[in-house]
Write an enzyme that holds these catalytic residues in place. Structure first.
Site, PDB file in Angstrom:
ATOM      1  N   ASP A 224       2.353  -2.384   0.273  1.00  0.00           N
ATOM      2  CA  ASP A 224       1.147  -2.298   1.106  1.00  0.00           C
ATOM      3  C   ASP A 224       1.630  -1.951   2.507  1.00  0.00           C
ATOM      4  OD1 ASP A 224      -0.227  -3.168  -1.095  1.00  0.00           O
ATOM      5  OD2 ASP A 224      -0.782  -5.113  -0.281  1.00  0.00           O
ATOM      6  N   ASP A 379     -10.336  -3.677  -6.530  1.00  0.00           N
ATOM      7  CA  ASP A 379     -10.067  -4.921  -5.787  1.00  0.00           C
ATOM      8  C   ASP A 379     -11.146  -5.951  -6.107  1.00  0.00           C
ATOM      9  OD1 ASP A 379      -7.853  -3.771  -4.293  1.00  0.00           O
ATOM     10  OD2 ASP A 379      -9.338  -2.668  -3.146  1.00  0.00           O
TER      11      ASP A 379
HETATM   12  O1  1PR Z   1     -10.040   1.701  -0.248  1.00  0.00           O
HETATM   13  O2  1PR Z   1      -9.237   3.892  -1.042  1.00  0.00           O
HETATM   14  O3  1PR Z   1      -8.906   3.230   1.331  1.00  0.00           O
HETATM   15  O4  1PR Z   1      -7.623   2.171  -0.484  1.00  0.00           O
HETATM   16  C1  1PR Z   1      -7.086   1.077   0.171  1.00  0.00           C
HETATM   17  C2  1PR Z   1      -6.091   0.460  -0.760  1.00  0.00           C
HETATM   18  O5  1PR Z   1      -5.447  -0.574  -0.051  1.00  0.00           O
HETATM   19  C3  1PR Z   1      -6.717  -0.143  -1.998  1.00  0.00           C
HETATM   20  O6  1PR Z   1      -5.966   0.256  -3.122  1.00  0.00           O
HETATM   21  C4  1PR Z   1      -6.590  -1.646  -1.811  1.00  0.00           C
HETATM   22  O7  1PR Z   1      -6.218  -2.283  -3.005  1.00  0.00           O
HETATM   23  C5  1PR Z   1      -5.468  -1.766  -0.799  1.00  0.00           C
HETATM   24  N1  1PR Z   1      -5.665  -2.868   0.151  1.00  0.00           N
HETATM   25  C6  1PR Z   1      -6.563  -2.912   1.131  1.00  0.00           C
HETATM   26  N2  1PR Z   1      -6.406  -4.057   1.844  1.00  0.00           N
HETATM   27  C7  1PR Z   1      -5.413  -4.729   1.278  1.00  0.00           C
HETATM   28  C8  1PR Z   1      -4.899  -6.032   1.727  1.00  0.00           C
HETATM   29  O8  1PR Z   1      -4.011  -6.616   1.091  1.00  0.00           O
HETATM   30  N3  1PR Z   1      -5.443  -6.546   2.809  1.00  0.00           N
HETATM   31  N4  1PR Z   1      -3.941  -4.334  -0.565  1.00  0.00           N
HETATM   32  C9  1PR Z   1      -4.934  -3.993   0.219  1.00  0.00           C
HETATM   33  C10 1PR Z   1      -4.080  -4.542  -1.828  1.00  0.00           C
HETATM   34  C11 1PR Z   1      -3.042  -5.510  -3.541  1.00  0.00           C
HETATM   35  C12 1PR Z   1      -1.971  -5.119  -4.406  1.00  0.00           C
HETATM   36  C13 1PR Z   1      -0.785  -6.031  -4.217  1.00  0.00           C
HETATM   37  C14 1PR Z   1      -0.834  -6.809  -5.485  1.00  0.00           C
HETATM   38  C15 1PR Z   1       0.437  -7.507  -5.817  1.00  0.00           C
HETATM   39  N5  1PR Z   1      -2.881  -4.967  -2.249  1.00  0.00           N
HETATM   40  O9  1PR Z   1      -1.631  -3.815  -4.358  1.00  0.00           O
HETATM   41  O10 1PR Z   1       0.304  -5.239  -3.997  1.00  0.00           O
HETATM   42  O11 1PR Z   1      -1.895  -7.754  -5.386  1.00  0.00           O
HETATM   43  O12 1PR Z   1       0.719  -8.496  -4.894  1.00  0.00           O
HETATM   44  P1  1PR Z   1       1.577  -9.761  -5.308  1.00  0.00           P
HETATM   45  O13 1PR Z   1       2.533  -9.343  -6.377  1.00  0.00           O
HETATM   46  O14 1PR Z   1       2.300 -10.167  -4.064  1.00  0.00           O
HETATM   47  O15 1PR Z   1       0.600 -10.787  -5.786  1.00  0.00           O
HETATM   48  P2  1PR Z   1      -9.025   2.756  -0.089  1.00  0.00           P
END
Ligand code: 1PR
Length: 523
Positions: A224, A379
């Site tokens: 991320d 999400d």
């Molecule tokens: O909505 O098309 O602009 O895309 C934004 C992207 O960013 C989406 O894919 C969304 O999942 C991601 N995103 C947005 N905000 C966050 C955040 O964390 N605040 N991250 C975010 C999402 C979730 C996973 C993470 C897993 C594994 N991250 O990708 O890597 O949950 O984590 P873990 O193994 O530590 O539990 P758009």
């Protein structure tokens, strides 16, 4: 010097990077004459068969390409570059292929997820110079929904099993072509490319001859990425999507360095999520594109990028389409793009009108780059109910009841990094996105993200049983046993983790060692 036939529909950057990493120069075909004067020609087809042949015809490349191939001169076709050699394809029935080899291209008709995505082995049918230095049990990266069916069995170089055996490489004179992507197949793929580049080496059979092959379960490292308060692009990680600690954005490292480390440790794929892409337009966020360019120079496994893929109008009133944003990502080195917030908007519009617009980001990107290049990042978060009749959503009975003892829940889609919940459930979203042409689902789970408490198996089973495309299980991995659980108790094709890899709590090598002998993974 290698001549590369780029017809402008995909990520040829990875092929160029892979060849250059072997110390060989690459010249890109600019005119039809460049094809005829090539010493060795590489044709990495990407996208869809009909679109590829239309561009080859429009650029007047078809005639010189046929002449080059009919003379049996050195040629390496990759993926669609293999399909092009045949007479026709089920992907575009009215379109003629080059017809250098008799036969056709058919869609997989198997009881397994299609596209066939991931690492699979080769059953080697005849000697080739491509196999020099290979043991024979290496795995290569595939991503395709169609496979070739040659009439002449003499041209079959390798087969691979996916529900049934299919032809995964052909060889005729100095012409070779592979269904898999050597440029995305780590060290084994680079070795194969090096063998194609080398001249005069003998054809050989590797020592190990596999009778059957099996698609490996993939382990994906996710980064991320966002700009922190000091303006640096950093890898961050949230707890249930909250990436700040004492007010500061957590900084877990530099994206290019971490991606390189995960490649070395055996990650089967790497995903970058530009997590503030929903508010910062990616084409203005040049550092992210630079991260992709630098990573693709020395990471030879598939790269997915997500964040901000949507239509956008800038301050000067210029409008960019989601397809243009995706194209820029592909040009910078991405193999797949992932769409998050915009996929929710697309599905909401579909549910309102009851029909496909044909112009959504999912449809447009899939049409040009192929379904396999379009990942939907979901999400969701759990919403508990006492009774399934309370909502018009896909409800499941859960073994982990809610705070008031509710025994049912549905998974609410969110947008903008979990900041906004929508009146749409994840199962419906996944099903409609598949119908619109998406090739894979990246299934996050806000409740589990960063908790190290294991994947939400109920969510994964609910979505997986609703779609026929591969599902990437994401969020909550805390130990190797969680990967074992997700592969044994769900049908997910791959599992993704972030926090445990970034914090070096459980390296990828340890996950793979733990799974070895229990679950088929790439070594
Ligand atoms: O909505 O098309 O602009 O895309 C934004 C992207 O960013 C989406 O894919 C969304 O999942 C991601 N995103 C947005 N905000 C966050 C955040 O964390 N605040 N991250 C975010 C999402 C979730 C996973 C993470 C897993 C594994 N991250 O990708 O890597 O949950 O984590 P873990 O193994 O530590 O539990 P758009």
């Amino acid at each position: 010097m290698i001549t590369l036939l780029d017809y402008g529909a995909g990520n040829v950057r990875s092929v160029i990077n892979a060849i250059e990493s072997l110390g060989e120069a690459v010249k890109i075909v600019a005119t039809a004459d460049d094809i005829l004067s090539a010493e060795k020609l590489v044709f990495p087809g990407v996208g869809a068969f009909g679109n590829m042949m239309a561009i080859l015809n429009r650029k007047a490349y078809t005639t010189p390409l046929k002449a080059y191939l009919e003379a049996g001169r050195p040629f390496l076709g990759i993926c669609l570059g293999l399909h092009a050699l045949f007479e026709s394809s089920e992907e575009a029935l009215a379109v003629e292929g080059l017809g250098i080899l008799k036969g056709t291209v058919k869609r997989f008709d198997v009881d397994l997820a299609v596209p066939h995505i991931g690492w699979n082995g080769l059953t080697i049918r005849q000697p080739s110079q491509l196999f020099r230095g290979l043991q024979g049990d290496e795995q290569f990266y595939f991503v395709h929904s169609y496979h070739v069916v040659p009439q002449d069995q003499q041209v079959v170089l390798t087969t691979t099993d996916y529900g049934c055996p299919f032809v995964s490489a052909i060889q005729k004179d100095a012409i070779v072509a592979t269904q898999f992507h050597p440029e995305k197949s780590g060290r084994s793929g680079l070795k194969l490319l090096e063998n194609f580049i080398a001249t005069g080496s003998e054809a050989r059979l590797p020592d190990i001859r596999l009778e059957h092959t099996c698609l490996a379960k993939r382990i994906i490292a996710c980064l991320d990425v966002r700009t922190n308060d000091q303006g640096d692009l950093v890898v961050t990680k949230g707890d249930q999507y909250d990436v700040r600690e004492e007010g500061e954005v957590r900084n877990l490292g530099k994206p290019v360095e971490l991606a390189r480390r995960y490649y070395e440790e055996g990650a089967d794929e790497i995903t970058f999520l530009n997590i503030t892409g929903f508010r910062d337009f990616p084409l203005e966020d040049m550092p992210m594109l630079e991260v992709l360019r630098q990573t693709s120079r020395n990471v030879f496994v598939p790269l997915t990028i997500g964040g901000g893929i949507r239509n956008y109008t800038d301050v000067n009133g210029r409008t960019y389409s989601a397809l243009e944003v995706a194209s820029e990502y592909f040009r910078s080195g991405a193999d797949k793009v992932s769409i998050g917030s915009d996929a929710v908007a697309v599905v909401e519009a579909y549910l309102q009108t009851g029909r496909k617009s044909g112009r959504s980001a999912i449809e447009e990107i899939a049409r040009v780059y192929g379904s396999q290049a379009v990942v939907i990042s979901v999400d969701p978060r759990r919403i508990y109910v006492h009774d399934p009749a309370e909502v018009h959503h896909h409800v499941i009975e859960t073994a982990t009841p809610g705070p008031e003892g509710q025994q049912y829940c549905w998974y609410q889609c969110t947008v903008k990094g979990g900041r906004e919940g929508r009146n749409l459930d994840a199962v419906t979203l996944a099903r409609i996105c598949e119908d619109l042409g998406a090739g894979e689902i990246l299934l996050n789970c806000i409740d589990r993200d960063g908790t190290n408490s294991g994947f939400d198996l109920e969510l994964i089973n609910a979505v997986k049983s609703a779609v026929g495309i591969p599902v990437i299980a994401s969020s909550g991995a805390g130990c190797p046993e969680h990967f074992h659980d997700v592969f044994k108790r769900t049908e997910a094709e791959s599992a993704l983790a972030a926090g445990i890899f970034h914090r070096r709590e459980v390296p990828i090598t340890v996950v793979k060692e733990f799974l070895s002998g229990k679950v088929g993974v790439r070594r």
